[in-house]
Design a protein around this motif. Structure first.
Motif, mmCIF file in Angstrom:
data_model
loop_
_atom_site.group_PDB
_atom_site.id
_atom_site.type_symbol
_atom_site.label_atom_id
_atom_site.label_comp_id
_atom_site.label_asym_id
_atom_site.label_seq_id
_atom_site.Cartn_x
_atom_site.Cartn_y
_atom_site.Cartn_z
ATOM 1 N N PHE A 176 -8.363 5.905 8.853
ATOM 2 C CA PHE A 176 -7.686 7.177 9.083
ATOM 3 C C PHE A 176 -6.296 7.197 8.461
ATOM 4 O O PHE A 176 -5.799 8.248 8.054
ATOM 5 N N ASN A 177 -5.664 6.036 8.393
ATOM 6 C CA ASN A 177 -4.291 5.979 7.904
ATOM 7 C C ASN A 177 -4.183 5.989 6.380
ATOM 8 O O ASN A 177 -3.089 6.125 5.843
ATOM 9 N N GLN A 178 -5.297 5.803 5.693
ATOM 10 C CA GLN A 178 -5.246 5.798 4.229
ATOM 11 C C GLN A 178 -5.116 7.220 3.695
ATOM 12 O O GLN A 178 -5.647 8.178 4.300
ATOM 13 N N ALA A 179 -4.462 7.346 2.568
ATOM 14 C CA ALA A 179 -4.193 8.668 1.993
ATOM 15 C C ALA A 179 -5.486 9.395 1.625
ATOM 16 O O ALA A 179 -5.563 10.616 1.726
ATOM 17 N N ASP A 180 -6.507 8.635 1.220
ATOM 18 C CA ASP A 180 -7.739 9.306 0.780
ATOM 19 C C ASP A 180 -8.768 9.410 1.908
ATOM 20 O O ASP A 180 -9.953 9.586 1.650
ATOM 21 N N PHE A 181 -8.326 9.311 3.178
ATOM 22 C CA PHE A 181 -9.283 9.367 4.288
ATOM 23 C C PHE A 181 -10.034 10.690 4.316
ATOM 24 O O PHE A 181 -11.255 10.718 4.440
ATOM 25 N N GLU A 182 -9.293 11.803 4.204
ATOM 26 C CA GLU A 182 -9.933 13.114 4.386
ATOM 27 C C GLU A 182 -11.063 13.358 3.381
ATOM 28 O O GLU A 182 -12.171 13.700 3.788
ATOM 29 N N PRO A 183 -10.844 13.161 2.072
ATOM 30 C CA PRO A 183 -11.979 13.350 1.149
ATOM 31 C C PRO A 183 -13.123 12.363 1.407
ATOM 32 O O PRO A 183 -14.299 12.738 1.285
#
Lengths: 433, 433
Positions: free
Chosen positions: A7-14
């Protein structure tokens, strides 16, 4: 290796969006073949059914009556069962029936303040068809889960169809049908069985609703007869979402993830945890456990292709993700699971606490195991008693209550330009008996 | 002249069967066109929506935001309504809401004898789309009947789409939307509106369930997006079955038959009576009344092509015929209508007694007027609050209750050859925390 999302990674949402959108079903296009099978059975009846059964199941009979299985045959399948297995089936049957009996809906009725009688009532369908897959994938638990709600609803004819490849029907399936009080059994399968249930033949009376799992031909046939009869939802590959904190035994959670993965290469097992070390431990436990499974090939491919472990910085982030996943099965393996369940808006079935593995719900807990897949828990439900019933509303006015509410009706009918609607009301006001 | 069937005639059964089987819907095949419209909106979003709206509705805007109708615009449509019409709409809205509030389902929950926590609960979908046809056929009563159940269910976003041919939206529709507390309105229609609701665009968030009537393009689009979202049933042409004895005024019954016939050339009005002279009197009354209707052409064709008068030797023969017809609307215009209603297993809505014309149910009685057509009342229901909700089951075991029921589950899992299912249970028995 399964997918790991943080969840904390920048590319989590995609990454998470891609996980939600992943299409796991094969788009096997059998619509034309199914349409021609349906048309043949609809037009030729018994003759087509015998011919197609010989062709697809290598089971040749002279007349459709010979495809029936009698109540006595069902009962002897039950009688000949190993006693402990029979006892397990009885436990499952009793618990499933008890849970479904609680679902029988009440109608309501009475006079309102204007003196208008208003009511809503539930009635069962007259006849339900239950499709049961044949061969090795014939699951007695599915017979119980589909037949018991129909019986509890009060459906008079409960008709099971099961293909008999080379004449074989799994005796466990017949035993379950006996226990679940199925009233008719026919050894037919595929789109031809769905056609016989929907349209009827000379020997088989049509039903009003068809439920039960099947292959792409069966699912497509159900879609095509929908409208002539009702159908349950078309089930996709199975799914589990396990929410687990670090207080769990990683092996317990690994077994739960694998219990869905072993169903089908297209099945999907996802874990959300708030502890990265626990995520590693579960991943390792899955890897260690896989080789011990009979269905190692299926489970390995499902876990590698469709599985995922998601870490969140804290559990407060979990409900939003779980609601977007809208899982068929959701395990809440953490403290105070009831509280967390209150934050879940979309799930087919929820399993509360560390001692409630999903598999308990597949067999003996009581709730149905036919559940919405592929995010459809956002708008649909597991199989239940009401799926074998329908609602009828009733309205009754006398002259006095009619006089109170009709003028508003006349006004609206005229505003909509529907003069005969208005006339059917005004004529009762201007020309009373 | 409408069809006349006599139960006592030798050829009654084939004639009645033909009446039941008559196909009244045009098989307009628009599937390919609809599929390409859906694909365009799914891929191109807002741009496709603007383009298709300009093309089909001759309504050109630069951005989708300009297609929205604000709450203030809805409210002023309501404020500007003629006061008596507004009062009628308020009466309808209040009565519909009251009836639907009675439908809100209770879940249940508790511990069973083995100490297993079992529950079932209902939750609303997050967002519902309501399709409203445009132009003259825009009925404010349909806005109420579709939007109110969603609001009562607790659906947060209630999104109305209505095509605006040349920019025009019927103010009555907007007034009804204001009263029914619709939360968003977009001036879009056709398959492109269904696509926007199902898939979402840059400007319009997707919904979970789409309801409401529409033309062949809309109905086909709903079928095609089913699975991505839930849909209500696809409504066919309207139907009424009037059961009337000779104690009725033939003109009242004639008006009731015509109130469905005026909807659509494909609508079907059927009367069953036990009195041949009364049958003649109603037939004559229909003929006399038809020329007085604004919608004389539509009603005449419906009555001639699809209407029927059936005489039975006595009313005891009626329920079996009525159950086979499974009418959308069933009027029981005879003494003791409640008793007769007890013999009816299949009907969308029942209207009890001589002072309850079907039209009262279209507007102000309270029950929904979105009802199953074309014999589907045998297995489906009118629109209701539960159509905007879904059920989730919950199970919770502790170590003790798990130990009681798990052995039966393990036995069944092994019998089905599902080893990881069994393992997820045995591991909690052999290796307790």
């Amino acid at each position: 290796m399964t997918a790991r999302l943080d969840f904390n990674q920048a590319d989590f949402e995609p990454q998470f969006a891609a996980l939600l959108d992943s299409k796991r079903e094969s788009d096997q296009d059998v619509a034309d073949i199914v349409a021609s099978i349906l048309a043949r059975v609809r037009n030729e009846g018994d003759a087509a059914l015998l011919d197609l059964t010989a062709q697809f199941d290598h089971f040749q009979q002279d007349n459709v009556a010979a495809l029936a299985i009698s109540k006595a045959e069902m009962q002897s399948a039950l009688d000949e069962l190993d006693p402990t297995l029979r006892a397990a089936l009885v436990t499952a049957c009793d618990r499933i029936r008890a849970f479904h009996e609680k679902q029988v809906p009440d109608g309501f009725g009475g006079l309102d303040d204007d003196g208008v009688a208003l009511a809503m009532r539930y009635t069962p369908v007259d006849a339900a068809g239950l499709y049961v897959p044949g061969g090795k994938a014939a699951y007695p638990s599915s017979v119980l889960m589909n037949a018991i709600p129909a019986a509890v609803a009060g459906v008079e004819r409960r008709v099971m169809v099961v293909p008999a490849p080379d004449g074989y029907v799994n005796p466990l399936v017949l035993a379950a049908a006996a226990l679940a009080d199925v009233t008719e059994v026919w050894r037919i399968g595929g789109a031809q069985a769905v056609a016989a249930l929907a349209y009827g033949t000379q020997s088989i009376a049509p039903v009003d609703k068809i439920v039960g799992p099947g292959n792409a031909f069966v699912a497509t046939a159900k879609r095509q007869v929908f409208g002539t009869v009702g159908i349950d939802s078309i089930a996709g590959p199975s799914e589990i979402l396990v929410i687990a904190d670090a207080q769990n035994d990683p092996e317990w959670i690994a077994a739960d993830l694998l219990s869905q993965a072993e169903h089908d290469e297209a099945a999907q097992s996802i874990m959300i945890t708030d502890d990265a070390d626990f995520a590693d431990a579960v991943d390792a436990a899955v890897a260690a456990m896989l080789p011990r499974l009979d269905r190692v090939a299926v489970a390995s491919q499902s876990w590698a292709d469709n599985g995922a472990i998601i870490t969140v910085p804290d559990m407060a982030k979990m409900p939003e993700l779980a609601n977007r996943i809208a899982a068929e099965h959701l395990e809440l393996a953490l403290d105070d699971p009831e509280k967390w369940a209150g934050d879940i808006r979309h799930a087919g079935a929820i399993f509360l606490g560390r001692y409630t593995p999903e598999a308990i719900g597949d067999y003996v807990a009581g709730p149905n195991h036919v559940l919405p897949t592929a995010r459809t828990a956002k708008f649909s439900s597991g199989l239940g008693v009401v799926d074998f019933m329908k609602r009828t509303t009733l309205v009754g006015c006398d002259a006095a209550s009619f006089a109170k509410i009709a003028p508003a009706g006349v006004k609206l009918a005229n505003a909509e330009g529907l003069g005969a609607h208005a006339l059917s009301m005004t004529i009762r006001m201007t020309k009373p008996v």
